[in-house]
Design a protein around this motif. Structure first.
Motif, short mmCIF file in Angstrom:
data_model
loop_
_atom_site.label_atom_id
_atom_site.label_comp_id
_atom_site.label_asym_id
_atom_site.label_seq_id
_atom_site.Cartn_x
_atom_site.Cartn_y
_atom_site.Cartn_z
N ASP A 1 0.81 -1.21 0.00
CA ASP A 1 0.00 0.00 0.00
C ASP A 1 0.85 1.27 0.00
OD1 ASP A 1 -2.29 -1.49 -0.03
OD2 ASP A 1 -2.60 -1.41 2.14
N VAL B 1 0.81 1.04 -6.90
CA VAL B 1 -0.17 0.00 -6.55
C VAL B 1 -1.47 0.62 -6.06
CG1 VAL B 1 -0.63 -1.99 -5.07
CG2 VAL B 1 1.64 -1.66 -6.05
N THR B 2 -1.37 1.63 -5.21
CA THR B 2 -2.57 2.21 -4.59
C THR B 2 -3.38 3.08 -5.54
OG1 THR B 2 -1.19 4.03 -3.79
CG2 THR B 2 -1.52 2.17 -2.31
N GLY C 1 -6.35 0.90 -10.65
CA GLY C 1 -7.37 -0.13 -10.51
C GLY C 1 -8.59 0.33 -9.74
N ARG D 1 -12.04 -0.66 -7.22
CA ARG D 1 -12.15 -1.34 -5.92
C ARG D 1 -12.17 -2.86 -6.09
NH1 ARG D 1 -16.46 -3.15 -2.86
NH2 ARG D 1 -16.12 -3.13 -0.59
N GLN E 1 -10.92 -4.59 -8.57
CA GLN E 1 -9.59 -5.02 -9.00
C GLN E 1 -8.62 -5.07 -7.82
OE1 GLN E 1 -8.78 -2.15 -12.08
NE2 GLN E 1 -9.50 -3.52 -13.73
N ASN E 2 -8.72 -4.10 -6.94
CA ASN E 2 -7.87 -4.11 -5.75
C ASN E 2 -8.19 -5.29 -4.84
OD1 ASN E 2 -6.46 -1.79 -6.49
ND2 ASN E 2 -7.97 -0.43 -5.50
N GLU E 3 -9.48 -5.62 -4.71
CA GLU E 3 -9.85 -6.77 -3.89
C GLU E 3 -9.33 -8.07 -4.50
OE1 GLU E 3 -13.94 -7.07 -3.02
OE2 GLU E 3 -14.02 -5.27 -1.75
N ARG F 1 -6.72 -8.35 -6.47
CA ARG F 1 -5.27 -8.34 -6.31
C ARG F 1 -4.89 -8.74 -4.87
NH1 ARG F 1 -4.40 -3.30 -7.11
NH2 ARG F 1 -4.20 -3.44 -9.39
N ARG F 2 -5.64 -8.20 -3.92
CA ARG F 2 -5.40 -8.55 -2.52
C ARG F 2 -5.68 -10.02 -2.27
NH1 ARG F 2 -9.23 -7.67 1.71
NH2 ARG F 2 -8.31 -7.46 3.78
#
Length: 584
Positions: free
Chosen positions: A292, A297-298, A301, A303, A305-307, A309-310
């Motif tokens: 983060d 990275v932050t 993308g 939301r 896409q971030n989920e 990726r996470r």
């Protein structure tokens, strides 16, 4: 002005705990009078802290579970009393030359580590109470500081006397000097080791209360933190011992190193799984924090896409830890000739007819029960507390045949089940896509007032309540009913007490409580009846019952009364108390 009445000094829970400690004191052999004396002192200290904390309300800042008593006395004495009961059992084995003296010494160190861990938390709670009393004079604070310092000195002195045994007379003065020097260095190192347990328990307890507020009482948190620190201490001792053998670490001054390596493959696999699962959230949080902090990275993308990726990072790192990193540790401490997961597969298929059929039976029973109870919880007005008791009965039908006929395989199965529960809870807490929300909705169908949105502990407490007595009974065990302590007290006693009390109960133990005398009597009677049925089955399997029926009746009665009076998580405390009494 309305006056608020002070809470009573003697409650039902405190009376049962005092009776529990008295039973252990009555069974002490002369060689264990010193540890028993410290347990008595610890009980008195915990009682004073509990009374002072509840009467003054000074401990409310710790954000404990609402509606529950502090449980300081019960939480502070349960684990040390358990260790002392095991010492009493091993002292009988030592008198019969069934075990080596080193096993008693190692367990005695674990007793002192558990006792000092609880003692350190009591000192911490005393300081919290003292800090809340702003009107205290400076002289009173000095007196309290002197008392705390005196307690630490007393613990160190008792530990040194208990663990230092120089009983031989040497004519050579140089030999005496060398012996005293080596003994002093070893005792000092071991004392630092157990004091480190106390400091770690206090820090971990503070961290858990801050991370999961209003999820547990002080007594429940104390039991969990002291148990975790003791478990991690055992893992560290095993690792240091193995490093010493391989020449990576010089640890000849630690008394436990020559016994830390005496573990079988199953216990090593379970320890590796739990170690990886408990440390993984820390590593995953650090990894997320590092990612983060990267702008590339932050800022990129959506939301979703971030989920995703996470989620990808979670499962890749989880697989790396559980399939690569922890098996490397297992191979280091146990000398597996193959990958530990392959060893597990070979162990299961070594008796395929028995173990695979047992697995099939478990899977079918779990599938049918969970599907049925989940439907009832969504479409029926049946109280959730009664619905949860059906799972207790399911535990009896699942575990009793395995304890009798496949105990080693059950040890491994308990470890695998606990690993699955921990994995699902990590996914639920972190809301890992796509399973996090689904697991959360499913688990909420089986929660009660002791669970919260942050942490669901009921399924952990039931599993560990059944598993811990079985794990603790590995090795020497002259009490054939001891492994069944969790299954009998939770699966039969607690279930019958709840059902009979809910349907037929009239006479309540207290005006504010819901527990009834009829329910408690039904729970005690059902456990005694189950023991009378179980003992002939155990005798046919080769087990010999050597305990007097009066002790068995006392153990069942005390655990039944604890279920009636305690406001703590009974799945956690009752099996350990019952097991401790069965070992006497």
């Amino acid at each position: 002005m309305t006056s608020v009445s002070a809470p009573p000094l003697l409650t039902g829970e405190r009376a049962v705990v005092v009776l529990f400690i008295a039973c252990i004191m009555f069974s002490l052999p002369p060689s264990l009078l010193l540890p028993g004396g410290f347990l008595s002192f610890l009980s008195f200290f915990a009682l004073c802290v509990e009374i002072r904390g509840e009467s003054s309300g000074s401990l409310s800042q710790l954000k404990t579970r609402p509606g529950a008593s502090s449980g300081i006395l019960l939480g502070a004495v349960t684990l040390p009393a358990l260790m002392l009961s095991k010492l009493i059992q091993l002292s009988r084995a030592l008198s019969l030359d069934e075990i080596h003296l080193g096993e008693v010494d190692y367990l005695q160190m674990q007793y002192w580590a558990a006792s000092i861990s609880c003692f350190a938390v009591l000192i911490f709670l005393s300081l919290v109470i003292l800090a809340a009393q702003s009107s205290r004079s400076a002289s009173c604070r000095v007196q309290c500081a002197k008392f705390i310092f005196g307690c630490i000195v007393l613990v160190a002195a008792l530990y040194n006397i208990s663990t230092t045994g120089v009983y031989h007379i040497f004519s050579d003065c140089y030999t005496v000097f060398i012996l005293i020097t080596l003994t002093g260095m070893q005792t000092a190192t071991n004392l630092l080791w157990v004091l480190f347990h106390g400091l770690a328990t206090v820090k971990l307890m503070q961290h858990l209360l801050e991370t999961f507020p209003s999820c547990a009482s002080i007594g429940e948190t104390l039991l969990v933190t002291a148990g975790l620190v003791l478990y991690f201490g055992d893992i560290s001792a095993c690792t240091i011992a193995k490093a010493s053998i391989h020449g990576y670490w010089s640890s000849s001054e630690l008394a436990f190193v020559q016994y830390g390596t005496r573990k079988n493959e199953i216990s090593t696999v379970i320890q590796g799984l739990l170690l990886g699962l408990l440390l993984f959230p820390v590593a995953f949080k650090f990894l997320l924090h590092t990612l983060d902090s990267l702008p590339s990275v932050t800022s990129s993308g959506t939301r979703m896409q971030n989920e995703r990726r996470r989620s990808l990072i979670f499962f890749v790192s989880f697989g790396l830890v559980m399939i690569v990193v922890m098996p490397l540790w297992m191979q280091f401490v146990q000398d597996f000739q193959t990958h530990p997961l392959l060893w597990v597969a070979a162990f299961v298929f070594s008796e395929p007819a028995k173990r695979l059929s047992l697995c099939t039976y478990w899977v079918c029973l779990i599938y049918v029960s969970v599907r049925r109870f989940y439907y009832i919880s969504k479409n029926s007005k049946t109280e959730r507390i009664l619905l949860r008791k059906y799972y207790h009965l399911m535990a009896v039908s699942m575990f009793v045949p395995a304890v009798i006929f496949q105990p080693k395989f059950l040890d491994l199965a308990f470890g695998a089940a606990l690993a699955v529960f921990l994995t699902l809870e990590i996914i639920r807490i972190w809301r890992i896509w796509p399973l996090g929300q689904l697991v959360h909705q499913f688990m909420n169908a089986f929660t009660d007032h002791r669970d919260s949105e942050l942490l669901i502990v009921s399924h952990f407490s039931l599993l560990l309540g059944c598993a811990l007595p079985i794990w603790l009974s590995s090795g020497y065990n002259d009490r054939p009913l001891a492994p069944f302590a969790g299954i009998l007290s939770l699966g039969i006693g607690d279930t019958m007490a709840s059902m009979v009390g809910h349907k037929y109960g009239v006479l309540r133990w207290s005006k504010t409580g819901k527990k009834t005398i009829e329910g408690t009597a039904a729970g005690i009677t059902s456990v005694l009846a189950a023991c009378s049925v179980l003992l002939p089955v155990l005798a046919s399997a080769g087990y010999i019952f050597t305990q007097h029926w009066l002790y068995l009746f006392l153990a069942v009665t005390v655990s039944g009364l604890l279920e009636a009076y305690t406001a703590q998580l009974d799945n956690a405390f009752i099996p350990l108390v019952f097991y401790s009494l069965l070992c006497l």
